[in-house]
Design an enzyme around this catalytic site. Sequence first.
Site, mmCIF file in Angstrom:
data_model
loop_
_atom_site.group_PDB
_atom_site.id
_atom_site.type_symbol
_atom_site.label_atom_id
_atom_site.label_comp_id
_atom_site.label_asym_id
_atom_site.label_seq_id
_atom_site.Cartn_x
_atom_site.Cartn_y
_atom_site.Cartn_z
ATOM 1 N N THR A 1 0.829 -1.210 0.000
ATOM 2 C CA THR A 1 0.000 0.000 0.000
ATOM 3 C C THR A 1 0.867 1.264 0.000
ATOM 4 O OG1 THR A 1 -1.562 -1.217 1.340
ATOM 5 C CG2 THR A 1 -1.845 1.157 1.261
ATOM 6 N N GLY B 1 3.233 -2.911 8.877
ATOM 7 C CA GLY B 1 3.546 -3.110 10.285
ATOM 8 C C GLY B 1 5.024 -3.410 10.464
ATOM 9 N N GLU C 1 -7.077 -5.503 4.476
ATOM 10 C CA GLU C 1 -7.321 -6.706 3.666
ATOM 11 C C GLU C 1 -8.567 -6.569 2.793
ATOM 12 O OE1 GLU C 1 -5.171 -8.975 3.303
ATOM 13 O OE2 GLU C 1 -3.846 -8.344 4.926
#
Lengths: 669, 669
Positions: free
Chosen positions: B152, B191, B434
């Site tokens: 992303t 993350g 997701e």
Amino acid sequence: MPSQEVNPDLLKERHTATFDPHEFAVFWAGGEERYKEKKSLEKMFLEDPALKDDLPISYLSHKELYEHSLRKACIIGEKIRKLRAEGEDGVDTYNALLGGSLGAAILKEGNPLTLHYVMFVPTIMGQGTMDQQVEWLSKAWDCEIIGTYAQTELGHGTFLRGLETRADYDARTQEFVINTPSLSAYKWWPGGLGHTANHAVVVAQLYTKGEFRGLAPFIVQLRHSDTHEPLPGIDIGDIGTKLGMKSVNNGYLGLKNVRVPLNNMLMKNQQVLPDGTYVAPKNSVLTYGTMMFVRCALIRDTAQSLAKASTIATRYSAVRRQSPIDPNQPEPQIMDHTTQQLKLFPQIAKSIVFKTTGDGIWNMYNVLSGEIEQGNLDRLPEMHALSCCLKAICSADAAAGVETCRLSCGGHGYMDCSNFPTIYGMTTAVCTYEGENTVMLLQTARYLVKVYGQALNGEKLVPTVAYINDALKERQFVNFDGSLESIVKAFQFVAANKIRIAYEQIEQRRRQGHSTEMAANLSGTFLTAAADLHGRAFLAESAYTELLAVSRQVSPALADVLKVVLELYLVDACLNRIGDFLRFIDITDKDVTTLEIRLQNCLKQLRPNAVTLVDSFDLHDRVLDSVLGAYDGNVYERIFESTKKNPLNKEPVNEAFHKYLKPFMKAHL
Amino acid sequence: MPSQEVNPDLLKERHTATFDPHEFAVFWAGGEERYKEKKSLEKMFLEDPALKDDLPISYLSHKELYEHSLRKACIIGEKIRKLRAEGEDGVDTYNALLGGSLGAAILKEGNPLTLHYVMFVPTIMGQGTMDQQVEWLSKAWDCEIIGTYAQTELGHGTFLRGLETRADYDARTQEFVINTPSLSAYKWWPGGLGHTANHAVVVAQLYTKGEFRGLAPFIVQLRHSDTHEPLPGIDIGDIGTKLGMKSVNNGYLGLKNVRVPLNNMLMKNQQVLPDGTYVAPKNSVLTYGTMMFVRCALIRDTAQSLAKASTIATRYSAVRRQSPIDPNQPEPQIMDHTTQQLKLFPQIAKSIVFKTTGDGIWNMYNVLSGEIEQGNLDRLPEMHALSCCLKAICSADAAAGVETCRLSCGGHGYMDCSNFPTIYGMTTAVCTYEGENTVMLLQTARYLVKVYGQALNGEKLVPTVAYINDALKERQFVNFDGSLESIVKAFQFVAANKIRIAYEQIEQRRRQGHSTEMAANLSGTFLTAAADLHGRAFLAESAYTELLAVSRQVSPALADVLKVVLELYLVDACLNRIGDFLRFIDITDKDVTTLEIRLQNCLKQLRPNAVTLVDSFDLHDRVLDSVLGAYDGNVYERIFESTKKNPLNKEPVNEAFHKYLKPFMKAHL
């Protein structure tokens, strides 16, 4: 710094508007004069460098945030002092600074001094005798003492008679002895109580001459005037971190044989004489008034919160581009996706309707409090019922609307720098405080069921429930033609039927042998559903009446936009309760599809004006405090700029690497 | 410390249960063996003093929280290493520790190493050649390198083809040159990317020989292996504070002419040869598989989140007493208010249904991936469509359910020590990651509209949409008798009609001259509504099938409880979509009232088992981490104890008093 140029997509949006945003902004502010006041307060408060944050507060620890907030609260207090000295401290100023948008621009997680201004001082004014006002008010106004209002307890909220804190009058010393006799009796939640206030109005069960007399308010000094140390018998502190209102310094308070003089009981409504003789209050209606006042104010607050969230999400949706509609075309502004419009535009419409309804209710309240002062209490139950359900509906819808807006911004809405998490935390709190929403709906329902019985007996009901009379006359709703007026009427018909069912459920259970109270409990979900529809019917009618009234006073260009807003609001509201419409009104699958297509048409009509509508809410960038929602739309620059303030990013390598990660990574080598 | 005795109200509740909670707990864990594994992991992780928090993390600043979390993450990593050495590191262990309840008990705001285990390693396994796996996997498994997955971008999410990051192959040096050519191309969100990972799989647009080839994954080293300093050309940091996932260390990444060797492109599916020749992948179906896998797992996660929230709210509702039902009686447990039951019990039922449906889908997925490996792709679109809408519905319902539970606890639910704010932050995130929920519903709808067209042409559809064939045969639904089976069938009939309307809307707009894509966009809200009903029809059928199947395998006592759960779930689901039922099925106002009374009866039947049902979810007190929801129910003691940890309460007078408040209070004296 982000570039000063406005994002071209936003510029384009502003060119497609069909109305003058300034005209709307003046209406939204409440007229030319208010608009100017607003601008002047913004200048005074938002241009003061001492009230700007270098570091976003989300990076502070709870303790740091408190210290930071108290500093700012004192600066605001100083400015309020100045305004007061100049006679410029009207109710609107307090609202703006302590509860409203401007206050949130400075202390977005709340002000530890707010309860001093909005509860401590007004309680002394409302419940103190003239002598008591003389003694306490000037000290309080001058902030020589800082107070809060301590009512709710750890184990007791809504049900006031359940409070455990007690005050026993000792005629020998002419003092009250105040105690929280158990852990669940600890006062819990008052804003500023933790480490800020040195006084509180403590609500306790009064006993004189060994007899229970009911609840009474006492002024209790909590901390030493100079050292601020808690006084003997006072156990006090901050209740801890929360979903929102993070800098309000909500506190707890245990009292152990704390003695206060006779004169510290606020005695305007009820008295204790030196020998302990108790003089009961004449009526308890006046406290109803205060609660209604607060709830009316809350309805307007929810409109502001939703307007904020709508502004941020709408501007972002004009700037963000994603997912081609046509695979051969570039990614469109996400606002061009119909599904996105259905998320955003109803929130814009609700912001406007909640605001005009809030204003309307506010005016009704003012008329009513005039009547109450004249001793005329006729409309009190009606207004109480209305303010309860509107508080519940507007807060719940606003909180849900804020989340819809946040989710419409995808992952970026999840970042604190979008400001959505704070707006949500502050908005959803309204669902709980000043009367928990389900309790509010049940209070409304109790009234509705009662008047339904009266209507069955042929009585003519007061205005806001008169539709029940109509529904009893015409058992069928035959003329649903889809006009706005007909949607409003249908809402009322549906509400009347939900009230009927609630009434019948209670009656049936009473016939089965249950007490009225148990019958009401067993019918609880029917009751809340009835109150919900009553409130929504009122909102529908209010939207219709108020927006058409405004439309007649503004330019034709703005009037056209407001009419689209009205239609969007009503059609959307109707579709959201379509089950109830289908249940009680003879409409078909085709009618529903027609309404759905109409909703789409409203979205399409609103599309060119969407950005300008939220611009017209005229929310200062500092009020929005959002990298996604700033007026210039430089979304990505602002997001990136925000990461530069992150203390974690001040060093390329965090020390935790050396302490934990490196030994872990090298462990097996 | 709170007293060790169990609150008497909770004790009483546990005595009224009609079934054995251990039997349910074993079913919930997935059988005896899983149950034992769970207990053993809990012992290993939750009894380690190094993994306990003295200070609740809500009191830490963002930077402190990161450091605290990395420390714990490394301890968890060390234990995983040990389990791995012993061959005890199955998928369930990773799930429990990194995504599941146990992980949340240790790092409730997320683990900065999670993406290393659940994305970096699996991507190398799934997309690396054998040689690449040899080169990278053991280093990754041993945590000699720590990776993340960077896809992303700041300006690009859902629409992968819109990604801007590009990798240009330089045949001269046999390297790729990777760039984020603009601010909106910055990788955003991964993350652990901020300060933890020293490697990442970077997804970029591949160019070889000057030609665009599509997306490809590259292993990029980000930080120096020893010093952890960012390497040249790497601009990296933490994206900042968020609503939840506060300790995941989500990061951003800019790349400027970063060169990686040819072999750093993961080449299992597509290849670049040394001279720059591009070999395209055979099919792109395999990546669908991974996405489906993740979405199936998420459905089970939402069940766990809702089970947590239900447990906390249900136990609290048994302990909290408020508002007499009968004014002459003491305040009852709030769970005795019907309105409270309607908030809580449907969440318990949904937790169970989402869990059994998640398990069912998981099994379907396993069968399917076997088929895919055999080259049989027949059921892929069907499963893809199903997993998309179920992910959307379960995450949205779970997030809303968590908030319903929080609000049902009044003000106390608003405190961080209730743990609701964290549970909500973690649950609502699933609505966005997701695959954003609206996008998910649109993907499902696209499939539904397509198969609807096939059904119109007389084709026989695959199992999960075969109800469309039935609905086309029998245009009327005549046999609604209120039985559970009939509610399931009615859900399918309603879904078929919503799909019909979506299909007709698109067709009508095409006839008006719109392209298929624009027609679909203009019909967007009809499409999402159709997908929503499809998912809910599946959930209804799955609840019916799975719970009855379980009921046949368990004791009659437990079976009876599960049947009440099933009825409650179905009746509540039906009433929540009653508008659609009334629209397409010939039912009357009276039928609806009958359903509403049935719902009340289900609540009444569940009441004596409510606490024991949530006990049976067998969530460790550390997993719940809630002062309101602990097994012993010592709510007020635990709340009070939590305030003692608050750093603000370590000193009776905060220094801000001396610095700011005192000067302000004394200013005018």
